[in-house]
Design an enzyme around this catalytic site. Sequence first.
Site, PDB file in Angstrom:
ATOM      1  N   ARG A 144      56.912  37.868  39.463  1.00 33.43           N
ATOM      2  CA  ARG A 144      57.216  36.718  38.600  1.00 33.43           C
ATOM      3  C   ARG A 144      56.004  35.832  38.359  1.00 33.43           C
ATOM      4  NH1 ARG A 144      61.773  36.586  40.362  1.00 33.43           N
ATOM      5  NH2 ARG A 144      61.015  38.337  41.528  1.00 33.43           N
ATOM      6  N   THR A 145      55.197  35.599  39.383  1.00 29.84           N
ATOM      7  CA  THR A 145      54.051  34.720  39.171  1.00 29.84           C
ATOM      8  C   THR A 145      53.063  35.366  38.201  1.00 29.84           C
ATOM      9  OG1 THR A 145      54.322  33.832  41.397  1.00 29.84           O
ATOM     10  CG2 THR A 145      52.246  33.394  40.303  1.00 29.84           C
ATOM     11  N   LYS A 186      35.016  49.297  47.059  1.00 30.18           N
ATOM     12  CA  LYS A 186      33.658  49.700  47.436  1.00 30.18           C
ATOM     13  C   LYS A 186      33.008  48.634  48.316  1.00 30.18           C
ATOM     14  CE  LYS A 186      32.795  52.219  43.060  1.00 30.18           C
ATOM     15  NZ  LYS A 186      31.908  52.273  41.882  1.00 30.18           N
ATOM     16  N   ARG A 195      45.526  35.488  43.322  1.00 35.00           N
ATOM     17  CA  ARG A 195      46.379  35.475  44.510  1.00 35.00           C
ATOM     18  C   ARG A 195      45.700  36.356  45.554  1.00 35.00           C
ATOM     19  NH1 ARG A 195      52.776  36.371  44.909  1.00 35.00           N
ATOM     20  NH2 ARG A 195      52.564  34.231  44.173  1.00 35.00           N
ATOM     21  N   HIS A 197      50.477  27.071  46.908  1.00 36.65           N
ATOM     22  CA  HIS A 197      50.915  27.799  45.717  1.00 36.65           C
ATOM     23  C   HIS A 197      51.159  26.727  44.651  1.00 36.65           C
ATOM     24  CE1 HIS A 197      52.602  30.638  43.089  1.00 36.65           C
ATOM     25  NE2 HIS A 197      53.519  31.191  43.838  1.00 36.65           N
TER      26      HIS A 197
END
Lengths: 292, 292, 292
Positions: free
Chosen positions: B49-50, B77, B99, B127
């Site tokens: 959803r975010t 890497k 995130r 958040h």
Amino acid sequence: MKHLLNMNDLEIKDIDTILNRALEFQQNPSHQFNKQFTVVNLFFEPSTRTKMSFEMAERKLGLHILPFEAGTSSTLKGETMYDTVRTLEAIGVDAVVIRHEQDQFYEELMSGLNLAIINAGDGSGQHPSQCLLDLYTIKQEFGKFEGIHVTIVGDIAHSRVAKSNALALKKLGAHVTFICPPEWQGDFDATSTWEEVLPTADVVMLLRVQHERHGKENDFLKELYHKEYGLTIARYAELKPSTIVMHPAPVNRDVEIASELVESDKSRIFKQIQNGVFVRMAILESVLKERM
Amino acid sequence: MKHLLNMNDLEIKDIDTILNRALEFQQNPSHQFNKQFTVVNLFFEPSTRTKMSFEMAERKLGLHILPFEAGTSSTLKGETMYDTVRTLEAIGVDAVVIRHEQDQFYEELMSGLNLAIINAGDGSGQHPSQCLLDLYTIKQEFGKFEGIHVTIVGDIAHSRVAKSNALALKKLGAHVTFICPPEWQGDFDATSTWEEVLPTADVVMLLRVQHERHGKENDFLKELYHKEYGLTIARYAELKPSTIVMHPAPVNRDVEIASELVESDKSRIFKQIQNGVFVRMAILESVLKERM
Amino acid sequence: MKHLLNMNDLEIKDIDTILNRALEFQQNPSHQFNKQFTVVNLFFEPSTRTKMSFEMAERKLGLHILPFEAGTSSTLKGETMYDTVRTLEAIGVDAVVIRHEQDQFYEELMSGLNLAIINAGDGSGQHPSQCLLDLYTIKQEFGKFEGIHVTIVGDIAHSRVAKSNALALKKLGAHVTFICPPEWQGDFDATSTWEEVLPTADVVMLLRVQHERHGKENDFLKELYHKEYGLTIARYAELKPSTIVMHPAPVNRDVEIASELVESDKSRIFKQIQNGVFVRMAILESVLKERM
């Protein structure tokens, strides 16, 4: 139409409407809605051509497309499909195109949601957009369905393409026969042999052998399948001049069809893929028009 | 503002500006900048959803979005996050939405870079875009924060939503109480019980039980949690008529909340998701405006 | 040009045309074709900067981009690359940008297809778009290639950057020397030492140590490599004032180059990334122009 879930829901006139609109898109693929619509393609199973085909159709229609990666989504956190789709609706998504391994996955989405659902393949159920592009390809060739002899070859029992197509073709007046190994016959009756079919078939529709569904215990022998059930070079030579060969792809070369025949004169395999974009434009337009 | 990193950085007037602009976007979501901006959504943790909400907001703002798949990126890497983001800046990216599982991941990005950073969740930290959409939803309902009684229920110690929201709500004059299992209390004081809270709460804000963070050794019993800390049908019946129920989603049905209540009258769960798009449009516009 | 496969195919005038067009894009990056083209980026190996750089170039050119996730594609069902690309052609794709672990993967695509192929790295083969952006960066600095002394440092044998660049630079009149561990020399002759090179090099081009290709049995010691073959702070201090340092990135900090030098005055590492977008716009335009 509000959703596209399976071919059973479509009447002959609904099919005609989609095929006619697809022809218009083929002749003039540019199109814009007055409203900006947003779609999401929820593919929970691997796919290249169906997903890419929808993506292309969506871009040609000027839609916004939100990317969805099944592998990193909240379904990993145990979310139900209803909650995922309800979330997309809240975000402002107008239509979702879903492929999922569960038969009739769409049943749990039929109440409480206000967005369009397009089934892009449900388990061993149906694959209606593939069916419609197959119908489009046959009509493009023969101009009609009545009396056309279509032979479907392969794993009829587990194929969502076979189910969707046999149902629709019979409804439209085509004569449908099947060739398949006895263990893959399922509920279908009236199986034929290549010998019976070769002189009369107008359309030879090969199904993909789905190694990934049958698993290894099936002890599947590719060479044996090709010899018994595949379109070999010898069988191809016996087809009528007007006969066409179809396959939903991806092809297992030298299993369902000899590798040399994949792009042969009678093959419509890549033509089907090309047609798929126009048919999916018509499908998307049809469900989005209801939301103007 | 230049970045959005955590709620501590925002003064009341900054919050008001974003909430007011979000309201304008809700009323008229179309918007174009004079300049073509490009953003990347760097989600190193699963999210539906975010990420989808930001993607929708970005499209509504007419931004270019470069896709980023954490699973196939150069971070595999061994590249540092600084070098990844510095690379995106060189490519011409104006803002990144990140995130990441590491608390305050953004600290290493604060010097030497000239693009906007939006924190979409840092470890067990904050958040802020979720917090702002929660504030928007509360203001939408009550028109103010002063004197509003908000009860936050669940794993307060590990929840980035709890931290961001408790901080902001107190600053804005709301009265905040907590209900949580003792082992999830963390540094928060003043915990209440459902019995104390039910007659007075204006907002019941449920937190997600993060099974994936606690691991199996937690020996978490879903039924027990629901009985002790969940919003059961019995508790729901005792809430005031004006009370609303919030949850950042995805919901664990029958854990934090009885499944039947997810779309009940008092629930604003999907309203929150809807509001998130407008709030994120306001956030993105705010940081990009500084780069005109 | 119809495709971009390797530097051997390009004559000096072809290189000049691309570099000049890239300069025009740098000065004015907006561009639209009269026709709507569609591309797909097929990255079968992890990549951030090359893929992102192409994505940015494609957006600046106004192209449609169909997303492709190697991890969930039909290649998992055993489809050949030819069939995948032939499918994309049928869907209506005009150009594909491909990175693949197999050397000269493009050979199997050279007949029967009617879309443009851009090689974004083939195994231990070539990486022509990287080469062209390196050339652009050198020309930007020195205005010419004749007589410029370029030293390439690192795993010459396995590096596709080294192969492409050494070939092109020699063709353009530059003087190319190599510094490398004996076991990574491959077919290249004439290796130098840092002592010989430091007083004369105009360009120090560092190659990435590809830990992921060499595997653990290589018993690679990072500190030792840095001491023997890396650009240390001491060596940097001995370079001429006009010398520039290049690296295709991602950098292994304190292996190929001291971490403090990554953004030093002589470093063009992020400038190369910035230039890459303009060079790739020129490449894409060049192959698409043939399809107008």
